[in-house]
Motif scaffolding. Structure first.
Motif, short mmCIF file in Angstrom:
data_model
loop_
_atom_site.label_atom_id
_atom_site.label_comp_id
_atom_site.label_asym_id
_atom_site.label_seq_id
_atom_site.Cartn_x
_atom_site.Cartn_y
_atom_site.Cartn_z
N ALA A 1 50.05 38.28 42.33
CA ALA A 1 49.32 38.90 42.78
C ALA A 1 48.89 39.46 42.00
O ALA A 1 47.53 40.52 41.77
CB ALA A 1 50.51 40.69 43.99
N THR A 2 49.13 39.88 40.41
CA THR A 2 47.85 40.43 39.46
C THR A 2 46.74 39.71 38.99
O THR A 2 46.15 40.08 39.05
CB THR A 2 49.33 40.77 38.03
N VAL A 3 47.07 39.05 39.78
CA VAL A 3 46.09 38.14 39.08
C VAL A 3 45.22 38.49 40.95
O VAL A 3 44.20 38.01 39.95
CB VAL A 3 46.18 36.30 38.81
N ARG A 4 45.83 38.19 41.45
CA ARG A 4 45.04 38.07 42.68
C ARG A 4 44.00 40.22 42.07
O ARG A 4 42.47 39.68 42.68
CB ARG A 4 45.43 38.88 43.69
N GLY A 5 44.60 40.87 41.36
CA GLY A 5 44.05 42.09 40.93
C GLY A 5 42.88 42.22 40.49
O GLY A 5 41.49 42.60 40.67
N TYR A 6 43.02 40.81 38.96
CA TYR A 6 41.95 40.23 38.07
C TYR A 6 40.81 39.90 39.17
O TYR A 6 39.13 40.40 38.76
CB TYR A 6 42.20 39.41 37.08
N ILE A 7 41.17 39.17 40.01
CA ILE A 7 39.81 38.45 40.24
C ILE A 7 39.17 39.02 41.82
O ILE A 7 37.98 38.99 41.78
CB ILE A 7 40.04 37.04 40.80
N GLU A 8 40.05 40.28 42.39
CA GLU A 8 39.06 41.61 43.21
C GLU A 8 38.28 41.88 42.54
O GLU A 8 37.33 42.69 42.59
CB GLU A 8 40.20 41.72 43.65
N ARG A 9 39.19 42.48 41.18
CA ARG A 9 38.13 43.76 40.73
C ARG A 9 37.19 42.58 40.45
O ARG A 9 36.03 43.56 39.96
CB ARG A 9 39.16 43.86 38.98
N ASP B 1 48.19 37.18 31.02
CA ASP B 1 49.11 38.23 30.87
C ASP B 1 50.11 38.49 31.57
O ASP B 1 51.08 39.09 32.03
CB ASP B 1 49.22 38.94 30.01
N ALA B 2 49.73 37.89 33.12
CA ALA B 2 50.32 38.29 33.97
C ALA B 2 51.58 37.69 34.11
O ALA B 2 52.94 38.23 34.70
CB ALA B 2 49.74 37.70 35.40
N GLY B 3 52.33 36.79 33.81
CA GLY B 3 53.45 36.04 33.34
C GLY B 3 53.96 36.80 32.65
O GLY B 3 53.58 36.82 31.84
#
Lengths: 311, 311, 311, 311
Positions: free
Chosen positions: B298-306, B253-255
């Motif tokens: 950046a939202t996607v990055r947050g998900y894969i970081e977490r 749902d990032a987009g």
């Protein structure tokens, strides 16, 4: 409401059926006879590879063969447009390239389907197609197949920006159709055509530039008389012809809804009528469509007999 | 519920994303790296040219190139199946022929779309495809794209008659999925796979043979661990892994829904995640999809970081 | 995932069928027997005036009579919730007022239907209902009837704001169901119930608080055993019971799809089964539903015989 | 195409808006003024409690109050018909009883909704309604709300059997509309009315008996002139008036689609226009509809100013 730039399409532009042999190859001789029949009927343009042409059922080799035959047989007597129906931009662009090579005068494209596409992406789709070709592009609004509706504002914007040169409206939304006619009335050379064969007199009255009648395969002379009467302003004559054609249109329901889809019934009936009239050699539709049975073909015969189209 | 005939597909079978270059050509090196990443993750099979592969957006030349690269890179380590997604029988059969030439192990086909097809015609479609190929055929049930649902009785009949060798169920109808599992439990070698990446633990518990998780592109190791735990009967471990993956799934749902379709968001996010993980070179999706912007990436990055998938 | 606030609804909460006399009045004695049968079966709550209760077919006088009988017959043994199904806010609020007078413990409300309602208006709808009553409100997500889906974010927000105290999810979207379970896991006293009678074991495994099984009218003991096994963590026993109930569920297709709607078939079959089991006096459904014929009732009899529910 | 039995409804029959007070009670004085405005406009009948009347939003007490006021205020000057919109037969029959008591001249009923109803059950629904009342019944075809389409064969059969005395067609299917006109042309006293306010001239040309234009609340005089011109056969004058009304119709899009549903925008705009014209006291719509904001009301003002309807 008039403009001086001539539009690509106007008047009666049937979506030409694609005759097939019993083993589902393109039946070239039948297609040539069908084209001659339509030109003899007085049509103003021809649309190949549309829904009534079973485009979704035909592999690319069949599509190419149809355009080759069509461009040759029409030989410039009327404009030829080709459906470039496919799921998304790059696939549609590939069809446009083939159609251009074949020598058509314009292409007819839908919004993407199969995918769930945002209106902004539909707009981008048409703008990318415009960037990919010099050919006129007619937007094809067919929610029953595409499962999205082309918005009136979107179409008006694409028209104003010369991204599209016309619309074939098979959405069934007559109010929207009419608003679009008014919104694009000042756009030079822009064509708005209805895909409804049952309301040609009223579409003409509203200012539509033409009609794309599937039933026009069976009775092009009737549609030509209808359009001519409407253009002359003889609305009573137009209505009488339209009502005759509405009665004939009943043949689309010849196939049993328990056994086949509505498209199979309608396309099977068109082809059966053309076969019974001696115009095509085989009343064959593409798989996986269920064919009409003998009783259903007899029903079709009844319709064309009553319409005075036999013998 | 067991059978001795081995089925073509079982376990984790991701629908492989199709990496593109900035000018929308197939990015062969990225695709090879992605395949290596998936094999390293422990997947049991690979599905190319599915919806998550943007198959509907890719012209035939791209489709052929994907299969060429795929068959070469996989080199028989796991089964390879290819989507043969198109509007109707003859078009699908043409794709099957290309896929067979490329050397795939099976094909994945939907019901016809764009056309309005009767259930009897859908059945005829699959039977005609069976007559046209020796390859195993997996029926793909995806009503959100195809706009019809494959009926449970139809699928059971096609399975019993060995017309199809499996089903990929992305219909979201879990009750129907389960009834199908029970109805085909005695059919030797028949595979029922779920397309839902959020219910893999419970699908395995119900007896599903495998899963086709789009999110498996991003975290194949997670899905392999999940499936392995479920297969061992360690349902608590399977659930914990599943819940971790559900949290990760939020990236689809990032987009922004105001700017793009749900597919563009999900596929853009998968590709952004693969790009951020260093697996593909460009987070590019096919036109006319709107790409993610910097904040969305950046939202996607947050998900894969977490999820512990970065660095 | 636990909370200390007790939730209104948990466990097995059948949507109670509404027995009718041959002239379509409420059959009070049959309804009382049905309630006794369900309580004897070990259910944890009862949901009157839901879709399986034919609520959409019943005039307000019938609705009032059902609640009067229900509250009297249940007499506080388990919680009673009432459907307040109607097209928009003021109409639903009127039903809530009646339900409150009747003494129910909570109400179950859908989004507006018949109207085309924006998500912001659906949210406003639930907030206005909250302002209109002290009773717990369960949101009912039933896209097949309401033609819109309650979004996960919306439900989580309404839960957090204590606008709604639970959700009955009949959307068939298991992924969304699971995301909702995780999103509301920390909300005290919030119940998430599945409306799917075919996936109760897996719903329990995912953390669902309960199930609202239409088939629970026919075999409440089975659903109670299933839920109990799942709650004990005996997933193998839960699955075995669930698979037995899936086989029984086949009765919903007893009615011929050529003659009647799917609801008429399922509700007719539930009532036929209750009649054959001697629990209700008449297997009568509300008009305009087409009733099962004798052969179809015999089909139902076969299912309940095989399930060991006769004699 | 003429018949000697007079039909209940013909000409311009607006679906009358329901004025509300700020606390959502029926605003009797405004409703009376609105009725006077419509009668002054020269309408031929009045339809209360239709979709444009917000019937789905109004509790039964409001519905009763509307009919009481309406029958009193109209006082026999034109026929009054009442929507009896509800989910299924017994609920609709209860509304019919109330409408009969109030003294209306006919009722307008849809197929069942919320339930999934088979065509045979829809037919049974109308036949049961016929058995329950002496009042003329107009079938209301509104797929956008009811989610099923009344088939042409069904309607023709119900007309021939005198089950229904007319159809209000808001399906947008102009071809079907026209086929229905021809199929019922010989049925004495049968009325076919279009619900589309944008194609009244062409509907009249096709032989429609009347129109039910929501926009007729705002400009009844315009619709009366349009109908009168069409009836006189002055199609050019009819078209000019129609095009003026199409321009005015743009006000239905005044409300932002990001904030509210299309119905809320259209009904909010109709009421804003009536308020700005001094006919009703409050531009209030029923909850949970989002109201127009000041800028959106200003947009409406622009439309009615340009149409010459202010001051």
């Amino acid at each position: 409401m008039a403009s001086t730039t001539p539009s690509l399409l106007s008047g009666v532009v049937p979506p030409v059926c694609t005759p097939l042999t019993p083993d589902h190859e393109i039946d070239a001789r039948s297609l040539e006879r069908l084209i001659a029949h339509l030109l003899d009927g007085g049509v103003d343009g021809l649309f190949f590879l549309g829904s009534s042409s079973e485009v979704a059922f035909l592999p690319d080799t069949h599509r190419a063969r149809v355009l080759e035959i069509a461009v040759g047989a029409v030989a410039g007597q009327v404009p030829v447009v080709a459906g470039v129906i496919d799921t998304a931009t790059m696939r549609v662009a590939a069809h446009i390239q083939e159609a251009a090579k074949a020598g058509v005068d314009g292409v007819v494209a839908t919004a993407p389907f199969y995918t769930r596409t945002h209106p902004a992406e539909i707009e981008r789709h048409f703008r990318l197609l415009r960037a990919a070709t010099e050919l006129p592009i007619i937007a094809y609004d067919l929610p029953v197949s595409v499962h999205s509706k082309l918005g009136g504002d979107l179409l008006a914007r694409l028209a104003a920006d010369e991204v599209i040169q016309g619309v074939k409206d098979s959405s069934g939304d007559e109010g929207g159709f009419r608003r679009l006619l008014l919104a694009t009335a000042e756009t030079p050379g822009f064509s708005v055509l209805t895909g409804s064969e049952l309301t040609v007199d009223t579409a003409a009255f509203m200012g539509a530039h033409g009609v794309v009648p599937g039933l026009g395969n069976v009775d092009p002379h009737g549609y030509a008389r209808l359009w001519d009467a409407a253009r002359r302003g003889d609305m009573a004559a137009a209505r009488a012809e339209q009502q005759r054609l509405i009665a004939l249109f009943g043949l689309v329901d010849a196939g049993a809804a328990e056994r086949m889809g509505p498209g199979s019934s309608a396309l099977g009936a068109f082809k059966a009528a053309l076969y019974l009239r001696g115009i095509i050699d085989h009343p064959v539709t593409a798989p996986p469509q269920i064919p009409l049975d003998a009783a259903e073909v007899a029903t079709v015969r009844g319709y064309i007999e009553r319409a005075g189209l036999l013998g």
